[in-house]
Each structure stands twice: as structure tokens, then as C-alpha cells.
Design a protein around this motif. Structure first.
Motif, mmCIF file in Angstrom:
data_model
loop_
_atom_site.group_PDB
_atom_site.id
_atom_site.type_symbol
_atom_site.label_atom_id
_atom_site.label_comp_id
_atom_site.label_asym_id
_atom_site.label_seq_id
_atom_site.Cartn_x
_atom_site.Cartn_y
_atom_site.Cartn_z
ATOM 1 N N UNK A 168 7.396 -19.960 33.994
ATOM 2 C CA UNK A 168 5.904 -20.264 33.693
ATOM 3 C C UNK A 168 4.976 -20.137 34.651
ATOM 4 N N UNK A 169 3.723 -19.594 34.480
ATOM 5 C CA UNK A 169 2.529 -19.631 35.200
ATOM 6 C C UNK A 169 3.176 -19.078 36.698
ATOM 7 N N UNK A 170 4.004 -18.183 36.950
ATOM 8 C CA UNK A 170 4.452 -17.973 38.101
ATOM 9 C C UNK A 170 3.371 -17.271 39.095
ATOM 10 N N UNK A 171 2.298 -16.934 38.451
ATOM 11 C CA UNK A 171 1.249 -16.634 39.241
ATOM 12 C C UNK A 171 0.130 -17.597 38.811
ATOM 13 N N UNK A 229 4.300 -15.123 33.334
ATOM 14 C CA UNK A 229 3.580 -16.262 33.172
ATOM 15 C C UNK A 229 2.381 -16.260 34.336
ATOM 16 N N UNK A 230 1.111 -16.403 33.802
ATOM 17 C CA UNK A 230 -0.074 -16.438 34.659
ATOM 18 C C UNK A 230 -0.974 -17.489 34.098
ATOM 19 N N UNK A 231 -1.992 -17.985 34.967
ATOM 20 C CA UNK A 231 -3.083 -18.868 34.411
ATOM 21 C C UNK A 231 -4.334 -17.926 34.140
ATOM 22 N N UNK A 232 -5.171 -18.372 33.320
ATOM 23 C CA UNK A 232 -6.211 -17.370 32.972
ATOM 24 C C UNK A 232 -7.580 -18.245 32.505
ATOM 25 N N UNK A 233 -8.563 -17.748 33.103
ATOM 26 C CA UNK A 233 -10.008 -18.758 33.038
ATOM 27 C C UNK A 233 -10.480 -17.924 31.815
ATOM 28 N N UNK A 234 -10.976 -18.980 30.656
ATOM 29 C CA UNK A 234 -11.540 -18.394 29.427
ATOM 30 C C UNK A 234 -12.722 -19.317 29.162
#
Length: 262
Positions: free
Chosen positions: A41-44, A83-88
Motif C-alpha cells: 500500500x502507498x509504497x510511494x 501503491x501510490x498517493x495522488x493529489x486530486x
């Protein structure tokens, strides 16, 4: 047959280092004829609200990382769940991107049932669920807390044809906790078995390699039996061949939502 890989990886100090780690995994997967590999999960860059010291969200770096990983998937001819986080416009999302072996983005699954506390202070849901396909096999994704506490997230995908459910997760800590000794003693590993057997599908759960894990990276068969797992705290690549025909989805196909009116 479908050859899958579950990458139990240690947290890296930066996004570029995390990308390089995933690229190394993709190279190994190519050499071992893997069809699709899943990261935690959200590895990056890491999971906010967990035990990691992370920099502020950086969308420019995330977009660059996705471009680089797409090139690497295309180069090695291996599909990946990253897994990554992403700004929306909604805020910061906890996503699992699905990249094809040709480097295309097949879509993403956002974590919608967000763990209360540190995670809910950082991430927002998008309210969408998806089913994906690799080499003719449909699969779904449930992210960490969703798969533990909200079995509906798994059934949603299975009634739409998924034969395997991937669960990118971060469950445990690198700083404190207790060290597990025997697989199957924790709620989390029992929940994996339930998600598989109650839907008659494969369940593939991928945790980070940490000093104090609450669950192991594990692969469960459609009867709820463990096929294999990575020892607690060890960074490793779990590779297994599965036959999608063994996931007959029998229990999920008997689901009758009309018996449960609002």
C-alpha cells in the motif's frame, strides 16, 4: 495458468529510491516469467499515519514515478499493481495503480474505507470501485483496512467476475509492537482466509517488510488454505502459479442482494 508475484518490500528513504526498488523487482519478475506483481500500500512514498517519516505530498514526483514505472513495465513485459498517493481536487488519495505489461495504465483503485486516526487525517476516498484484467483473468483490489473490516469491497469485485483479489497493505510498524512467530494466529491472517473462502477466489495480500508486522505477505487459495507466505520482517518476492479455473466464485455467485432491502 497465471504467474503472480507479491513484493514484500522495505520502505525506502525517498520516492526515487522506491521507484528503483520497484524497477529491480520488475527485472526479477521478467527473469522468472511473472505475469503481474503487486507492491504494498502507498509504497510511494509510504503510508501517512503509519510509522514512517515522510515528506509532504509531491504530485510532480508521483507523476514522474508513474511515467518511469510504465516504461519499466513495458521494458520488462510485466504488469504491476503499484501503491501510490495522488493529489486530486478532492484531496490526497491512497491509490493502487494498475499498469499493463505494455506500459499502459489500466486504471486505479482508491482506498475508500480509510482507517480512522492518522490515515483519515491524510487521505480522502473517491467512492469508486473497479475490476481489472490481465491475460484474460479478472481481478479486484481491496486496500488494507477495506479487506480486513469491509468484506463487501471484495464481494463487489467477485460478483463482477474477479478470480483473484489483491490486497496491498501496511499492517504493523517499524518502531514498536510484538513480533509474530506463527502464521494464522492473528485476526488479519484469519480475515485473508475468510475473504478467499467466502467468495471462492484467490486472495493475495502484500504487506511491507517491517520489524513488527501484524500480518504476513500471503497467498490464499479459494478454499481458504494458505498456499505460501513471506516470513515476518523479511524482504522477499513471493511467486506462485495459480489456475484461475480453481476460483469458481461459487459462494459469491449465490449472493442475493434482493434479500437485503435498504
Amino acid at each position: 495458468m497465471l504467474r503472480i508475484a507479491l513484493a514484500a518490500l522495505k520502505q525506502q528513504a525517498s520516492i526515487p529510491e522506491g521507484v528503483e526498488k520497484i524497477k529491480t523487482v520488475l527485472c526479477e519478475c521478467k527473469n522468472k516469467n511473472v505475469d503481474i506483481v503487486c507492491t504494498p500500500e502507498t509504497y510511494l512514498p509510504g503510508l501517512r499515519g503509519a510509522s514512517f517519516d515522510l515528506p509532504p505530498p509531491d504530485q510532480t514526483r508521483m507523476e514522474a514515478a508513474l511515467r518511469e514505472l510504465r516504461r519499466s513495465c513495458r521494458e520488462h513485459r510485466v504488469a504491476a499493481i503499484v501503491g501510490m498517493e495522488w493529489i486530486t481536487k478532492r484531496g490526497l488519495e491512497n491509490r493502487a495503480y494498475v499498469i499493463s505489461a505494455s506500459g499502459g495504465v489500466l486504471g486505479h483503485q482508491t482506498k475508500n474505507q480509510i482507517t480512522p486516526g492518522g490515515e483519515s487525517d491524510n487521505y480522502v476516498p473517491d467512492g469508486q470501485r473497479s475490476v481489472f484484467q490481465v491475460n484474460g483473468t479478472k481481478f479486484g483490489i481491496t486496500i488494507c483496512h477495506e479487506g480486513w473490516r469491509y468484506p463487501e469491497t471484495v464481494r463487489w469485485a467477485v460478483v463482477r467476475g474477479a478470480k483473484i483479489i489483491f490486497q496491498p497493505q501496511v499492517t504493523g510498524s517499524d518502531t514498536s509492537g510484538r513480533k509474530l512467530k506463527k502464521w494464522g494466529d492473528t485476526f488479519y491472517e484469519k480475515a485473508m482466509q475468510c475473504r478467499a473462502s467466502e467468495n471462492t477466489v484467490f486472495f493475495a495480500s502484500v504487506n511491507q517488510a517491517m520489524r513488527y508486522q501484524n500480518s504476513a505477505t500471503s497467498l490464499i487459495d479459494p478454499q481458504g488454505h494458505k498456499i505460501a507466505h513471506v516470513p515476518y520482517g523479511k524482504e522477499d518476492l513471493l511467486i506462485a502459479d495459480i489456475d484461475p479455473k480453481d476460483a469458481n466464485r461459487k459462494m459469491a455467485k449465490r449472493y442475493r442482494p434482493e434479500l437485503y432491502p435498504e
